[in-house]
Scaffold this motif. Structure first.
Motif, short mmCIF file in Angstrom:
data_model
loop_
_atom_site.label_atom_id
_atom_site.label_comp_id
_atom_site.label_asym_id
_atom_site.label_seq_id
_atom_site.Cartn_x
_atom_site.Cartn_y
_atom_site.Cartn_z
N ASP A 44 0.81 -1.22 0.00
CA ASP A 44 0.00 0.00 0.00
C ASP A 44 0.84 1.27 0.00
O ASP A 44 0.29 2.37 -0.05
N ILE A 45 2.16 1.14 0.07
CA ILE A 45 3.05 2.30 0.15
C ILE A 45 3.64 2.58 -1.23
O ILE A 45 4.28 1.72 -1.83
N LEU A 46 3.42 3.80 -1.71
CA LEU A 46 3.92 4.19 -3.03
C LEU A 46 5.39 4.59 -2.98
O LEU A 46 6.17 4.23 -3.85
N ASP A 47 5.78 5.35 -1.95
CA ASP A 47 7.14 5.88 -1.90
C ASP A 47 7.53 6.19 -0.46
O ASP A 47 6.68 6.59 0.34
N VAL A 48 8.79 6.02 -0.14
CA VAL A 48 9.36 6.40 1.15
C VAL A 48 10.55 7.30 0.86
O VAL A 48 11.44 6.92 0.09
N GLU A 49 10.55 8.49 1.45
CA GLU A 49 11.64 9.44 1.22
C GLU A 49 12.18 9.92 2.55
O GLU A 49 11.44 10.07 3.53
N GLN A 50 13.48 10.19 2.58
CA GLN A 50 14.09 10.77 3.76
C GLN A 50 13.62 12.22 3.92
O GLN A 50 13.44 12.93 2.92
N ASP A 51 13.41 12.63 5.15
CA ASP A 51 12.97 13.99 5.43
C ASP A 51 14.00 14.97 4.87
O ASP A 51 15.20 14.74 4.96
N GLN A 52 13.50 16.05 4.30
CA GLN A 52 14.40 17.07 3.77
C GLN A 52 13.73 18.44 3.83
O GLN A 52 12.52 18.54 3.87
N ARG A 53 14.54 19.45 3.86
CA ARG A 53 14.02 20.82 3.88
C ARG A 53 13.75 21.27 2.45
O ARG A 53 14.56 21.07 1.55
N VAL A 54 12.58 21.88 2.26
CA VAL A 54 12.18 22.38 0.95
C VAL A 54 11.81 23.83 1.11
O VAL A 54 11.11 24.21 2.04
N GLU A 55 12.30 24.66 0.20
CA GLU A 55 11.98 26.09 0.23
C GLU A 55 11.35 26.50 -1.09
O GLU A 55 11.72 25.99 -2.15
N LEU A 56 10.41 27.41 -1.02
CA LEU A 56 9.76 27.93 -2.22
C LEU A 56 10.38 29.27 -2.59
O LEU A 56 10.72 30.07 -1.72
N ASP A 57 10.55 29.51 -3.88
CA ASP A 57 11.04 30.80 -4.34
C ASP A 57 9.90 31.81 -4.26
O ASP A 57 8.75 31.50 -4.49
N ASP A 58 10.25 33.05 -3.93
CA ASP A 58 9.25 34.12 -3.89
C ASP A 58 8.88 34.61 -5.25
O ASP A 58 9.52 34.59 -6.18
#
Length: 58
Positions: A44-58
């Protein structure tokens, strides 16, 4: 979703941290590498990813 997520993560040996309600079927968990591999193998699990910081551009 929360109960299902908690059950799936517990089966993998990890600890559920949070369930995301504004994205489809997502959650965060604390897992060892082996537990993450175990969780990723669940059908039932599609994907497992390591936690990471994501930032959006203004």
């Amino acid at each position: 979703m929360a109960a299902w997520s908690e059950q799936i993560v517990a089966q993998a040996g990890g600890t559920l941290d949070s369930v995301f309600v504004h994205v489809p079927q997502g959650f965060a968990a604390t897992l060892t590498e082996a537990e993450a591999v175990n969780l990723a193998a669940h059908p039932d699990i599609l994907d497992v990813e390591q936690d990471q910081r994501v930032e959006l551009d203004d």
